[in-house]
Design a protein around this motif. Structure first.
Motif, short mmCIF file in Angstrom:
data_model
loop_
_atom_site.label_atom_id
_atom_site.label_comp_id
_atom_site.label_asym_id
_atom_site.label_seq_id
_atom_site.Cartn_x
_atom_site.Cartn_y
_atom_site.Cartn_z
N VAL A 333 -41.56 -15.76 6.74
CA VAL A 333 -42.31 -16.29 5.60
C VAL A 333 -41.40 -16.41 4.39
O VAL A 333 -41.39 -17.42 3.69
CB VAL A 333 -43.52 -15.38 5.30
CG1 VAL A 333 -44.21 -15.85 4.04
CG2 VAL A 333 -44.49 -15.39 6.46
N LEU A 334 -40.59 -15.37 4.17
CA LEU A 334 -39.69 -15.42 3.02
C LEU A 334 -38.63 -16.50 3.21
O LEU A 334 -38.22 -17.15 2.24
CB LEU A 334 -39.05 -14.05 2.80
CG LEU A 334 -40.00 -13.01 2.23
CD1 LEU A 334 -39.36 -11.64 2.22
CD2 LEU A 334 -40.42 -13.39 0.83
N PHE A 335 -38.19 -16.70 4.44
CA PHE A 335 -37.23 -17.78 4.72
C PHE A 335 -37.84 -19.11 4.35
O PHE A 335 -37.23 -19.94 3.67
CB PHE A 335 -36.84 -17.76 6.19
CG PHE A 335 -35.96 -18.91 6.61
CD1 PHE A 335 -34.60 -18.86 6.41
CD2 PHE A 335 -36.49 -20.04 7.21
CE1 PHE A 335 -33.78 -19.91 6.80
CE2 PHE A 335 -35.69 -21.09 7.59
CZ PHE A 335 -34.33 -21.03 7.39
N SER A 336 -39.07 -19.31 4.79
CA SER A 336 -39.75 -20.57 4.48
C SER A 336 -39.87 -20.74 2.98
O SER A 336 -39.66 -21.82 2.44
CB SER A 336 -41.13 -20.56 5.15
OG SER A 336 -41.87 -21.68 4.78
N LEU A 337 -40.19 -19.65 2.30
CA LEU A 337 -40.36 -19.70 0.84
C LEU A 337 -39.04 -19.94 0.15
O LEU A 337 -38.92 -20.76 -0.76
CB LEU A 337 -40.96 -18.37 0.39
CG LEU A 337 -41.08 -18.11 -1.11
CD1 LEU A 337 -42.11 -19.02 -1.71
CD2 LEU A 337 -41.46 -16.67 -1.37
N GLU A 338 -38.01 -19.21 0.57
CA GLU A 338 -36.74 -19.23 -0.17
C GLU A 338 -35.89 -20.43 0.22
O GLU A 338 -35.24 -21.03 -0.62
CB GLU A 338 -35.98 -17.94 0.13
CG GLU A 338 -34.75 -17.77 -0.74
CD GLU A 338 -33.88 -16.59 -0.33
OE1 GLU A 338 -34.30 -15.81 0.53
OE2 GLU A 338 -32.77 -16.47 -0.87
N GLU A 339 -35.88 -20.75 1.50
CA GLU A 339 -34.85 -21.65 1.96
C GLU A 339 -35.35 -23.08 2.20
O GLU A 339 -34.73 -24.02 1.76
CB GLU A 339 -34.23 -21.08 3.25
CG GLU A 339 -32.96 -21.72 3.71
CD GLU A 339 -31.80 -21.63 2.75
OE1 GLU A 339 -31.78 -20.68 1.97
OE2 GLU A 339 -30.94 -22.53 2.77
N VAL A 340 -36.47 -23.22 2.90
CA VAL A 340 -36.80 -24.58 3.30
C VAL A 340 -37.91 -25.25 2.48
O VAL A 340 -37.88 -26.46 2.32
CB VAL A 340 -37.14 -24.69 4.81
CG1 VAL A 340 -35.97 -24.28 5.65
CG2 VAL A 340 -38.36 -23.91 5.16
N SER A 341 -38.86 -24.47 1.97
CA SER A 341 -40.01 -25.14 1.37
C SER A 341 -39.72 -25.61 -0.04
O SER A 341 -38.90 -25.04 -0.74
CB SER A 341 -41.21 -24.21 1.36
OG SER A 341 -41.57 -23.92 2.67
N TYR A 342 -40.45 -26.63 -0.44
CA TYR A 342 -40.23 -27.19 -1.76
C TYR A 342 -41.43 -26.85 -2.62
O TYR A 342 -41.32 -26.25 -3.66
CB TYR A 342 -40.08 -28.69 -1.62
CG TYR A 342 -39.24 -29.32 -2.69
CD1 TYR A 342 -37.87 -29.12 -2.71
CD2 TYR A 342 -39.80 -30.11 -3.67
CE1 TYR A 342 -37.09 -29.70 -3.69
CE2 TYR A 342 -39.02 -30.69 -4.65
CZ TYR A 342 -37.67 -30.48 -4.66
OH TYR A 342 -36.90 -31.06 -5.63
N TYR A 343 -42.60 -27.23 -2.15
CA TYR A 343 -43.82 -26.86 -2.83
C TYR A 343 -44.50 -25.85 -1.95
O TYR A 343 -44.79 -26.14 -0.80
CB TYR A 343 -44.70 -28.08 -3.05
CG TYR A 343 -44.03 -29.03 -3.97
CD1 TYR A 343 -44.05 -28.82 -5.34
CD2 TYR A 343 -43.30 -30.10 -3.48
CE1 TYR A 343 -43.38 -29.66 -6.19
CE2 TYR A 343 -42.63 -30.94 -4.33
CZ TYR A 343 -42.68 -30.72 -5.69
OH TYR A 343 -42.01 -31.55 -6.53
N LEU A 346 -49.80 -20.76 -2.83
CA LEU A 346 -50.07 -19.44 -2.28
C LEU A 346 -50.90 -19.49 -1.01
O LEU A 346 -50.75 -18.65 -0.14
CB LEU A 346 -50.77 -18.58 -3.33
CG LEU A 346 -49.80 -18.06 -4.37
CD1 LEU A 346 -50.54 -17.44 -5.52
CD2 LEU A 346 -48.87 -17.04 -3.74
N LYS A 347 -51.75 -20.53 -0.91
CA LYS A 347 -52.51 -20.69 0.31
C LYS A 347 -51.56 -20.82 1.50
O LYS A 347 -51.81 -20.29 2.58
CB LYS A 347 -53.34 -21.97 0.21
CG LYS A 347 -54.79 -21.78 0.50
CD LYS A 347 -55.47 -23.12 0.34
CE LYS A 347 -56.96 -22.95 0.28
NZ LYS A 347 -57.60 -24.22 -0.04
N THR A 348 -50.49 -21.55 1.28
CA THR A 348 -49.50 -21.74 2.34
C THR A 348 -48.84 -20.42 2.72
O THR A 348 -48.55 -20.17 3.88
CB THR A 348 -48.44 -22.74 1.88
OG1 THR A 348 -49.10 -23.87 1.36
CG2 THR A 348 -47.55 -23.16 3.00
N LEU A 349 -48.64 -19.56 1.74
CA LEU A 349 -48.03 -18.26 2.00
C LEU A 349 -48.84 -17.49 3.04
O LEU A 349 -48.33 -16.98 4.02
CB LEU A 349 -47.98 -17.47 0.69
CG LEU A 349 -47.22 -16.15 0.70
CD1 LEU A 349 -45.74 -16.42 0.77
CD2 LEU A 349 -47.53 -15.34 -0.53
#
Lengths: 823, 823
Positions: A333-343, A346-349
């Motif tokens: 989840v943190l990888f997705s947040l830190e590295e790949v996601s742009y927007y 919090l729902k996505t989290l």
């Protein structure tokens, strides 16, 4: 109330049907060079266009509104095609979000009408959870499949299980009673190729036979992989993370996440890993998970018709991908947040977390490694670390940073050469050559012959009493018969010294081969080779420190905490810290990397060494260039990616960046009520801009709105077909009220419905740091530049990227600005 | 090049010195009511104004630029005071960020000038890490101190350690050799008050004596706590999280995070916890950590002079606070991300993580609980859970959601009553009454007499072979002498049944008391009471399921997995799931809550039950109202907080929200070159708006820029003092070129330097969902509304909040819009 509401919606739709999305130029900086790498991408588009990210959708919002309540214009039916995107274009996040809210309101307002509508509304409400669950399930299952298949095929290079062909080496010997624990790798059922073909298990003949078969299989797998990629799905090559980052930032690459890509990537990933190339499956697993997410999102209209919502699913999918790649759901989840996601709302989290967990549990129930862990290299340490050890850990961090900087430069230089010279035209040959060199060099060294994951496992694991590896060949000075958990530090034996030599060779080999391997036309991840390099370096340093502490335990640095007979140094921990540092140096990940490695060890205690090493590695790497490998590849490929992490530190103003520039022809604008259809068609044909500002009149230049090229073309075409009396000399009217026309003039064409009446504007004095911030945070495609209410120009995402590139190359933009008067 | 750069800077500063921050009205919706609750807040401001969040700073950017290069106006020196904020005002994030970048550029450009400048630049670069390290250290140390002191004082209610007065009950008996493990709580050194005063250890007299002393101490502690809060730091009351959320969203409350608040909150938190009130220390620990962050940020000019940067430190501090409160560093970071932070750049993520880790390690080395864990209620389970158990877990989720919804409604109703009636004027009396009732009811029941953390620990812990608590009083049918880890399910004994009754009473007591306790004028956290309620409910359900499974192990639901003599149900796990569900129902946290509880157990396996319960609890709670307790308190107190999580789903347009409305006087605007100083001063005196749009002329109405009331006042005052020839009839000129004036007219006053030449604008047709998005994502204070380049009105954050409130109360805004023509 009812009529008011309807009126309101009509009014609303009028301005919102067409919140704009255009850029005044083509979007991809050097798209042709990238996308046509294989010269087959058109076929590919035909093959998996239907499951691709960027499939056309029709704009449906507003379509259900009763036309009698529509007060402002007559052209009421939504024109099909208005509001869609072309391939290799950027989406407009603001518009997509508005569309989704409109859809949501429509479904919500209808849901009390009938049971069917109620069901549809429930389906809509639950579809977010359903799609991430499906994505998680599929990602976990595919990861398990890939793990098992890759294991089997890797072992196939060495031999085969006669009693059951589908068993890998380890499974083959499980059933055998004749083996002791010490020789658990040897059992009669498992035949090496030499035994099968020439009947010899020992001796130089058998060695050569095995060597030849190893090379044969490696080349076959590599050839098969690259052929499949080349023929069926060119997008399946590489790690996929740079492209996924670009797609998540709002770019459309059709077919990149389609079903063909998924299928071919899954198969070729297994082949590529099995061929023994210096690559990993972790990065491509993220791509595979994203393909699953994209494909499942087609089951749900909420996601299939909205590019912004689809990217929420893709964020969750990439979390699931990392979760199964490293057995680290939180890290994913943190990888997705830190590295790949742009927007990342919090729902996505929350949904990403769910997808990551589902994927992890599916993988655990498949249990591909037989250790009820998600990854091969899960370890637990029992000895604490001491403050002095931070020094070697930081040294490892420095090594990781240097390696990262070196790798990025060397790899990018090599990839640039491949793109620019004739050499890049023979991808199959390249793969074969790399595979052949890898196989020839790898076989003689036991540490490179091993599957890279297994190598990492061996390096991470501390020497237990039962360990038979030569890395654990310590001399037992003390009573060694006692089997305890904590083995004290001992002097290294001959085995350890020879192992260190082999590891040094393996290190050099891996460093060189990885540079040439990442970027070839097979699925190739970077995580595992990087970690392997770090683990080798770390283990060597760990053994060195251990021996130092053993022989010099009276030095003041060891005196206090490392007595004779104590187990004070854990070389496995050094390997892990080194792996994290090298991975950090290459990718410049921080929190997510620490959490991923923390989830591998399960001990909060080792976070501090990890952090120290990762932090050092990031700082050292950043000193040589701030880009991670993924950003570097994005820039190499010219994707329109506006990095959210990079700070804009220059002092240029919007006026310096906007088009038209000083010597350009004036801005192409439309007037709201005195142009004819022919005028507009001429303008469309003569220019290549994707949209045109609409102004009050040539005299006042005051901004009214913005019209998209694509929407204009479609609307005029449809009007010519469907509306009577629309000819080339018809006036086009964007204004609310039609101007009074001479009696004999043809019927005017009202196009207010495709006009975006709320374009984003900034003044020419706005500093670019603010403009860049607005583009990043709101996800704009373009922005108009005004001065005292008058339109001066336009800034698109592409202009900003060009400007950034220019500033990087020290072309002083002031020269341009100084001669431009602010109107 | 040099001159170009200087020119450029001057030009830049001109427009950037004054990026605007104003709202056309006072910001706090009912500030007076909230802030003056204690009627002493003015004193408080005097006391800790110097360390408060909102201390005035002077705008320094641009001040160092050589005036000879300044081409555009003569008023070159930065006017002191321009660019500062008043108390209870909202900051402008965009402007603050620009200021920070400008400061960074200035330091960077100077750093090669001298070694001293180089040192300053290094100090500046490292100050981010230094400030979070210091914050982490201080938070960890304070948390340890609070834990130890609260433990000692809690035990003081029951007795005292004669051999060493500073020992708590447990420490007192550690040294004693005379106690067995079974009676580890009883030792001769520890004297109850009855033993000390009347010399009796047993019997009704001693019981009554202990009862009286218990109440006496509870009331003393409570009285001391409320008096300290009332006299020294009224901001120290409550949990602080609603206010911290508001501050992090960009609001200024001076003194809320000052040194007095820190000191008093630390002391009174210990007293409040020790008084036995139904409250926890976890929420206030976040406030304490934020105070540390704020105070340390004053050591670093980078943070002390920039409100936006300071909020990055506060985000990290809140992560550190949760990290020490629950021993969950990763959970803390996610809490900061999910729950309290507004703008959370990735850099902050990394620093928050670091602060959380440092704090955790400091706390661990203090080791306040003597178990080398960070929290009292750390547990490890060894039995897996079964699919059927999801059903009771989801039931617990439903209970949690219902409890959350009930608590929020009841507590808000009670707090509203306190605010609106005379009752709220006697906070000391209220605290005394609540403390008295709590003490009187709590003493007879062993589960309520316990410290709440210890209660939670007992409920979480599974019954081991050595457990002596009555909760573990099972009948031993089988050979019980065998001490094993996995104790099979057994029938409950008398002790368990009586414990269940006591737990039921404790549950009712806790539910009622918590409603009345949260919001009284002592530091009071909500996490621990909520968790206790959930843990009690969960443990009861757990025991019920366990007994059901024991007596009915042939039912089909148990048949497959729960044989006789197996340990299939873990009541402790139910308690933990219940605790998570109740906390989730009250706070509506999701990922961070699951991660926090996961870090308490350390087993990935139990994430699924936790997720199921937390998800159910959130859904059930949301069905009764979407606000969590913190949002509800923010709304109750009228703080200007624009929730980033709540979606704006209405279809209103910017024209519906902007001021002036239909019957209002026209928008107060300045013209760029034909108003006199007197005209402007009159306008400032006659209106209360915080800023004025500047237009070309009354005729054209085209927007030029925006000027702040505060900046105007300061600039005119300073000009009258310092510049010659500025009188009331001087023309004020915002334009680039001074208009030609008659020869005898006084010298014009040039105010272009305070003009914001890049105000944010939207068109009147922009839907409010986009406007709200822009406000949230960019952190604006106000935005101008234009139509075809002409200024129509202004929208401030306060207007948006009022509009949201209006929409909630179903005041149909269409009525307003339909009669308003769009110009």
């Amino acid at each position: 109330m009812e009529s008011e509401q309807l009126f309101h919606r009509g009014y609303y739709r009028n301005s919102y049907n067409s919140i704009t999305s255009a850029s005044s130029d083509e979007e991809l900086l050097d798209g042709a060079g990238v996308i046509m790498d294989f010269q087959t991408s058109e076929d590919d588009n035909l093959l998996d266009g239907d499951t691709a990210v960027g499939t056309h959708y029709t704009m449906t919002n507003g379509g259900s509104i009763n036309s009698s309540t529509h007060l402002l214009d007559l052209l009421d039916e939504p024109i099909p095609g208005v509001g869609t995107y072309d391939d290799f274009h950027t989406i407009d996040w603001v518009r997509e979000k508005c569309k989704d809210r409109e859809r949501h309101r429509r479904i919500n307002s209808k849901k009390k009408e009938s049971a069917w509508e109620m069901t549809k509304s429930l389906y809509d409400a639950w579809s977010g959870w359903l799609v991430v669950t499906l994505t998680g399930l599929a990602s976990g299952a595919l990861a398990g499949l890939i793990d098992i298949a890759a294991d089997w095929m890797t072992d196939l290079k060495e031999g085969i299980c006669l009693s059951a062909l589908w068993y890998n080496h380890e499974q083959c010997c499980w059933g055998s009673n004749e083996t002791t624990f010490e020789e658990r790798d040897k059992c009669p059922q498992w035949k090496t190729w030499a035994e099968l073909i020439i009947g010899q298990a020992e001796g130089p003949g058998s060695y050569i036979m095995n060597y030849i078969m190893y090379i044969f299989w490696a080349l076959s797998f590599a050839f098969l992989a690259v052929s499949l990629v080349k023929v069926f799905a060119p997008y399946a090559c590489g790690s996929g993370i740079p492209e996924i980052k670009t797609i998540l930032s709002g770019f459309i690459i059709r077919g990149y996440l389609g079903k063909w890509t998924l299928m071919i990537k899954t198969i070729t990933l297994v082949l590529a890993v099995a061929s023994g190339l210096s690559l990993g499956k972790e990065g491509p697993l993220v791509h595979v998970a994203c393909c699953c997410g994209n494909i499942f999102s087609y089951l749900f209209p909420k996601y299939s018709t909205n590019e912004a919502k689809k990217r929420e699913v893709l964020s969750a999918a990439s979390a699931a991908g990392v979760s199964v790649a490293f057995g680290a759901p939180i890290g994913g989840v943190l990888f997705s947040l830190e590295e790949v996601s742009y927007y990342f709302p919090l729902k996505t989290l929350w949904r990403s977390f769910f997808a990551a967990l589902v994927a992890a549990f599916v993988l655990r129930s498949i249990n591909p490694f037989g250790n009820s862990r998600l990854v091969l290299f899960y370890v637990e340490y029992h000895t604490p670390w001491y403050l002095f050890e931070l020094f070697p850990f930081i040294l490892l961090g420095v090594f990781g940073g240097l390696w990262g900087a070196f790798f990025i430069r060397a790899n990018i230089a090599w990839c640039r050469r491949r793109k620019s010279t004739k050499f890049g035209k023979y991808p199959v040959l390249e793969v074969i050559i790399v595979a052949a060199i890898t196989a020839v060099i790898a076989f003689p060294n036991p540490y490179t012959r091993l599957n890279t994951s297994e190598l990492i496992k061996e390096l991470f694991t501390d020497c237990g009493p039962l360990e038979s590896s030569s890395l654990c060949d310590y001399r037992n000075d003390m009573n060694a018969s006692k089997i305890v958990d904590d083995i004290p530090d001992r002097p290294a034996g001959v085995g350890v010294y020879s192992a260190i030599w082999q590891l040094c060779l393996a290190l050099i080999f891996k460093i060189i081969m990885t540079v040439f391997t990442f970027g070839i036309k097979v699925p190739s991840g970077l995580f595992i080779p990087s970690m392997a390099i770090g683990a080798i370096a770390g283990r060597i340093v760990g053994i060195a420190v251990e021996q130092l502490a053993y022989y010099h335990h009276d030095w003041f640095i060891f005196k206090e905490w490392c007595e004779v007979g104590a187990d004070c140094i854990t070389p496995g921990l050094y390997a892990m810290v080194g792996a994290a540092a090298c991975l950090g140096g290459v990718t410049r990940m921080t929190v997510s990397l620490v959490v991923i490695v923390f989830e591998l060890t399960g001990g909060l205690e080792y976070i501090v060494p990890l952090m120290a090493a990762v932090m050092t590695s990031k700082w050292v790497g950043d000193a040589f260039g701030r880009e991670g490998i993924y950003e570097a590849h994005i820039r190499l490929n010219g994707y329109p990616f506006l990095d959210a992490k990079e700070e804009f530190t220059h002092t240029t103003l919007a006026a310096d960046v906007m088009r038209p520039r000083r010597n350009d022809p004036p801005l192409a604008v439309l007037t709201q009520d005195n142009m004819t259809v022919d005028d507009i068609e001429n303008m469309i044909n003569e220019t290549s801009y994707n949209g045109f500002p609409v102004i009050m009149s040539k005299e006042s230049q005051r901004l009214v709105g913005f019209a998209l090229r694509r929407d204009l073309t479609i609307a005029i075409e449809s009007a010519r077909k469907k509306q009577e009396g629309i000819v080339g000399s018809s006036r086009v009217c964007f204004a609310q009220h039609t101007p009074s026309l001479p009696a004999e003039s043809p019927r005017p064409l009202k196009l207010r419905s495709i006009l975006d009446m709320s374009p984003f504007t900034v003044t020419d004095h706005t500093p670019m740091e603010i403009v860049v911030d607005i583009f990043r945070k709101l996800g704009l495609r373009q922005c108009l530049v005004t001065h005292n209410g008058i339109v001066l120009g336009i800034i698109t995402k592409k202009n900003i990227l060009e400007h950034l590139e220019q500033l990087k190359q020290h072309v002083d933009p002031l020269v341009i600005r100084c001669v431009r008067s602010p109107h």
